[in-house]
Write a protein that holds these residues in place. Structure first.
Motif, PDB file in Angstrom:
ATOM      1  N   PHE A   1       0.837  -1.203   0.000  1.00  0.00           N
ATOM      2  CA  PHE A   1       0.000   0.000   0.000  1.00  0.00           C
ATOM      3  C   PHE A   1       0.872   1.254   0.000  1.00  0.00           C
ATOM      4  N   ILE A   2       1.944   1.230   0.803  1.00  0.00           N
ATOM      5  CA  ILE A   2       2.873   2.373   0.844  1.00  0.00           C
ATOM      6  C   ILE A   2       3.514   2.573  -0.525  1.00  0.00           C
ATOM      7  N   ALA A   3       3.958   1.467  -1.137  1.00  0.00           N
ATOM      8  CA  ALA A   3       4.608   1.564  -2.447  1.00  0.00           C
ATOM      9  C   ALA A   3       3.652   2.111  -3.500  1.00  0.00           C
TER      10      ALA A   3
ATOM     11  N   ALA B   1       1.670   9.179  -6.352  1.00  0.00           N
ATOM     12  CA  ALA B   1       2.011  10.587  -6.103  1.00  0.00           C
ATOM     13  C   ALA B   1       3.149  11.053  -6.995  1.00  0.00           C
ATOM     14  N   ILE B   2       4.227  10.262  -7.039  1.00  0.00           N
ATOM     15  CA  ILE B   2       5.395  10.670  -7.826  1.00  0.00           C
ATOM     16  C   ILE B   2       5.167  10.426  -9.315  1.00  0.00           C
ATOM     17  N   GLY B   3       4.499   9.315  -9.657  1.00  0.00           N
ATOM     18  CA  GLY B   3       4.281   8.972 -11.071  1.00  0.00           C
ATOM     19  C   GLY B   3       3.444  10.006 -11.797  1.00  0.00           C
ATOM     20  N   THR B   4       2.381  10.474 -11.170  1.00  0.00           N
ATOM     21  CA  THR B   4       1.564  11.512 -11.826  1.00  0.00           C
ATOM     22  C   THR B   4       2.331  12.824 -11.929  1.00  0.00           C
ATOM     23  N   GLY B   5       3.178  13.089 -10.929  1.00  0.00           N
ATOM     24  CA  GLY B   5       4.011  14.283 -10.997  1.00  0.00           C
ATOM     25  C   GLY B   5       4.988  14.224 -12.154  1.00  0.00           C
ATOM     26  N   VAL B   6       5.615  13.061 -12.346  1.00  0.00           N
ATOM     27  CA  VAL B   6       6.560  12.895 -13.458  1.00  0.00           C
ATOM     28  C   VAL B   6       5.836  13.008 -14.795  1.00  0.00           C
TER      29      VAL B   6
ATOM     30  N   GLU C   1     -12.582   5.331  -1.016  1.00  0.00           N
ATOM     31  CA  GLU C   1     -12.632   4.962   0.395  1.00  0.00           C
ATOM     32  C   GLU C   1     -11.245   4.830   1.016  1.00  0.00           C
ATOM     33  N   TYR C   2     -10.193   5.000   0.209  1.00  0.00           N
ATOM     34  CA  TYR C   2      -8.828   4.828   0.707  1.00  0.00           C
ATOM     35  C   TYR C   2      -8.191   6.156   1.122  1.00  0.00           C
ATOM     36  N   ARG C   3      -8.966   7.230   1.090  1.00  0.00           N
ATOM     37  CA  ARG C   3      -8.397   8.573   1.297  1.00  0.00           C
ATOM     38  C   ARG C   3      -7.674   8.703   2.638  1.00  0.00           C
ATOM     39  N   ARG C   4      -8.317   8.311   3.730  1.00  0.00           N
ATOM     40  CA  ARG C   4      -7.723   8.489   5.051  1.00  0.00           C
ATOM     41  C   ARG C   4      -6.462   7.640   5.213  1.00  0.00           C
ATOM     42  N   ALA C   5      -6.491   6.418   4.711  1.00  0.00           N
ATOM     43  CA  ALA C   5      -5.311   5.549   4.818  1.00  0.00           C
ATOM     44  C   ALA C   5      -4.139   6.117   4.022  1.00  0.00           C
ATOM     45  N   ILE C   6      -4.432   6.690   2.850  1.00  0.00           N
ATOM     46  CA  ILE C   6      -3.379   7.285   2.029  1.00  0.00           C
ATOM     47  C   ILE C   6      -2.787   8.500   2.725  1.00  0.00           C
ATOM     48  N   GLU C   7      -3.635   9.330   3.346  1.00  0.00           N
ATOM     49  CA  GLU C   7      -3.142  10.502   4.075  1.00  0.00           C
ATOM     50  C   GLU C   7      -2.166  10.085   5.179  1.00  0.00           C
ATOM     51  N   ALA C   8      -2.549   9.051   5.939  1.00  0.00           N
ATOM     52  CA  ALA C   8      -1.692   8.586   7.032  1.00  0.00           C
ATOM     53  C   ALA C   8      -0.370   8.039   6.499  1.00  0.00           C
ATOM     54  N   THR C   9      -0.414   7.407   5.318  1.00  0.00           N
ATOM     55  CA  THR C   9       0.796   6.829   4.731  1.00  0.00           C
ATOM     56  C   THR C   9       1.752   7.901   4.243  1.00  0.00           C
ATOM     57  N   ILE C  10       1.228   8.938   3.621  1.00  0.00           N
ATOM     58  CA  ILE C  10       2.062   9.925   2.938  1.00  0.00           C
ATOM     59  C   ILE C  10       2.576  11.008   3.872  1.00  0.00           C
TER      60      ILE C  10
END
Length: 599
Positions: free
Chosen positions: A234-236, A242-247, A271-280
């Motif tokens: 999930f972290i990967a 995040a980085i791929g869309t930036g590139v 539904e993954y928004r909160r988990a992604i916030e905590a990860t990033i």
């Protein structure tokens, strides 16, 4: 093998990490913004600070930065992650509701700032160089302004929304500004216009491609990797998106931060928004520190010492002219005076994009090295004082804020008797019905609502209703959440409902939480946040219509009620499954005609 290690690059990384470990605790103890701490550390430990002494004192090389470019590339990821997280907090729908400020106020601010600053700079510089300087200084610092507002917990305030709207347009303006700088030497006006049109079309295609690909790929990707046994996947995936869309955005000439922001907007609907916030968040915080450190490194002390009065005068002129322009435009858009003042102070400085413009201008010989160093010094110092300007602007703005008078009856605090009660969040039409059903079944309850006048009226009717913000964990604790038998969320706003549920579930993992939801998709999000039961308005209305229709057709009441309850349970299981969780707890008894649980 050991001989192939780039010791210089590793040493620079250690210097930055060491600075982060020392600077942040130190500045917090001194009650100074971490932004200022990182900027100062970068200026002191950069190549033009103590690094300039490394040739005379070799040991200093081990506590200073040698490869500025390597750190700068890493630092850019801090802004990328910041915009990615901001996108997660928004949504495409909410962004479109801000279009008047984004494209109206933001567009006028960029164009008018470039024109006015260029006119003033033309007294000292050639026309082309003055226009390039204005293009760099017209845009403000997304990273620092957002960080200042976030630290003050003011992103959701009126001032926060206005600042963010303008900053979003400034990120969109990256493409045309870069193109204009690159074509300053073009002789044909037609070729410049054609090239600008091509650049804008390319940007539109890229953004469209990111949106389309994101809508089809992001949810399946995170559904695939969202496994508790493999959190590293999930972290990967989060870092890759995040980085791929930036590139992808950078490859089309857009800023990396804008591409990451779009990806965040798309993921905000999942539904993954909160988990992604905590990860990033840990990555964002560290890399933002590196970014501020890199900005501090760009300051050349030798140039500042050679031209102190010129730089000081230019800095004051920039802040005054740009701030006055922003204030005037805000008033034209009929924004409150307090919001206009705070926005003017926060957006009066230059931003990180100025360094890209000035570097390109130097490569194209539009700037001489000396002019470039002066421009960078002005931009760096203006960014360094943003936290100070923000504090000053906030203090002045408070004098013009309209104070909302709250009736005394609404200010009464919730009881601290530790009694076991159900807490009803929202005392509107739905909340009052829930409260009446609880009272009918002898269940003690306490209701909260954000409408102070209505609360005062209800308290006059001897109702146990209290005024406050149920998204605030401290207020929920004050309402007796620790002893509560259940929490029933009846308010209408989906985002507010999610915030209340998230706060309550974090404090009470065992609490029965029943929440109102707009539809099945929103119910799935609430189940993912940990509600015991979500009641979708669309589904519940359909079931009640079916029950009334069958009863009207003469079908016996017993089988009708049994089939309605059975269908409701089927919907609930489907929604829980869609949210990626199964409820194995024993279900308490239900009232026949309502979704209210009885303890």
């Amino acid at each position: 093998m050991a001989g192939t290690v780039d010791v210089t690059a590793l040493k620079d990384a250690l210097v930055v990490l060491g600075a982060a470990g020392v600077v942040v605790p130190l500045v917090r103890r001194l009650h100074v913004s971490p932004v200022i701490g990182f900027l100062a550390a970068g200026a002191v430990m950069g190549p033009t600070g103590l690094g300039a002494l490394s040739s005379r004192l070799p040991f200093i090389d081990w506590i200073t930065i040698s490869e500025e470019d390597a750190i700068s590339h890493i630092a850019e990821l801090g802004v990328v992650f910041l915009l990615f997280v901001i996108g997660l907090e928004l949504s495409l729908v909410r962004l479109m509701t801000m279009r008047r400020l984004v494209f109206g106020l933001g567009g006028l601010q960029v164009v008018s700032s470039i024109v006015l600053v260029a006119l003033l700079a033309s007294f000292l510089l050639p026309t082309t160089a003055a226009l390039v300087l204005a293009s760099g200084l017209a845009l403000s610092s997304t990273a620092i302004v957002i960080e200042v507002l976030a630290n003050q917990k003011r992103m959701a305030s009126a001032s926060g929304r206005v600042n963010f709207a303008v900053l979003i347009f400034q990120d969109l303006a990256v493409v045309p500004v870069l193109f204009l700088v690159g074509t300053m030497g073009a002789h044909s006006e037609q070729s410049v216009l054609m090239g600008l049109g091509y650049a804008l079309a390319s940007a539109a295609v890229t953004i469209g491609a990111i949106v389309v690909a994101g809508n089809f790929l992001l949810r399946p990707l995170f559904r695939l990797v969202a496994r508790p046994e493999n959190p590293e996947l999930f972290i990967a995936a989060t870092l890759f998106v995040a980085i791929g869309t930036g590139v992808a955005a950078a490859a089309a000439g857009l800023s990396m931060a804008l591409g990451a922001f779009i990806a965040g907007l798309l993921l905000a609907e999942t539904e993954y928004r909160r988990a992604i916030e905590a990860t990033i968040d840990p990555f964002k915080s560290l890399l933002l520190g590196v970014f501020f450190f890199a900005v501090g490194m760009s300051l050349d002390f030798a140039v500042v010492l050679r031209h102190p009065l010129l730089i000081l005068a230019a800095l004051i002129a920039l802040v005054v002219v740009k701030g006055a322009l922003v204030f005037g435009l805000c008033r034209v858009f009929r924004l409150p005076k307090s919001v206009s003042i705070e926005t003017a102070f926060l957006l009066a400085s230059a931003g990180e994009f100025a360094f890209v413009v000035f570097k390109l201008a130097t490569q194209l010989s539009i700037f001489t090295p000396e002019q470039s160093a002066l421009a960078v010094a002005i931009a760096s110092l203006s960014m360094a004082i943003i936290p100070l300007l923000g504090m000053i602007g906030r203090r002045i703005a408070k004098r013009y804020e309209v104070v909302v008078q709250v009736e005394a009856a609404a200010l009464e605090a919730p009881p601290e008797d530790k009694q076991r009660r159900a807490i009803v969040v929202g005392y509107g039409r739905v909340g009052r019905l829930v409260a009446e059903m609880l009272a009918e079944h002898k269940v003690a309850y306490l209701a909260v609502d954000a409408d102070a006048r209505a609360v005062a009226r209800w308290r006059g009717e001897k109702k146990p209703v209290y005024w406050g913000d149920a998204t605030n964990s401290a207020f929920l604790q004050r309402c007796g959440l620790a002893e509560a038998s259940a929490l029933v969320v009846t308010i209408d706003g989906p985002k507010q409902i999610e915030a209340v549920v998230a706060a309550a579930r974090a404090m009470r993992p065992d609490l029965v939480i029943v929440a109102r939801s707009r539809d099945a998709d929103h119910a799935s999000k609430l189940y993912a946040l940990g509600v015991t039961d979500a009641v979708p308005e669309t589904i519940e209305a359909s079931l009640q219509l079916s029950e009334a229709a069958l009863a009207g057709l003469g079908v016996p009441a017993g089988p009708v009620i049994a089939s309605i309850h059975e269908r409701r349970d089927v919907f609930r299981r489907e929604l829980q499954s869609a949210a990626g969780r199964e409820t194995h707890a024993v279900k308490p008894k239900r009232n026949r005609r309502t979704m209210i649980r009885t303890p």
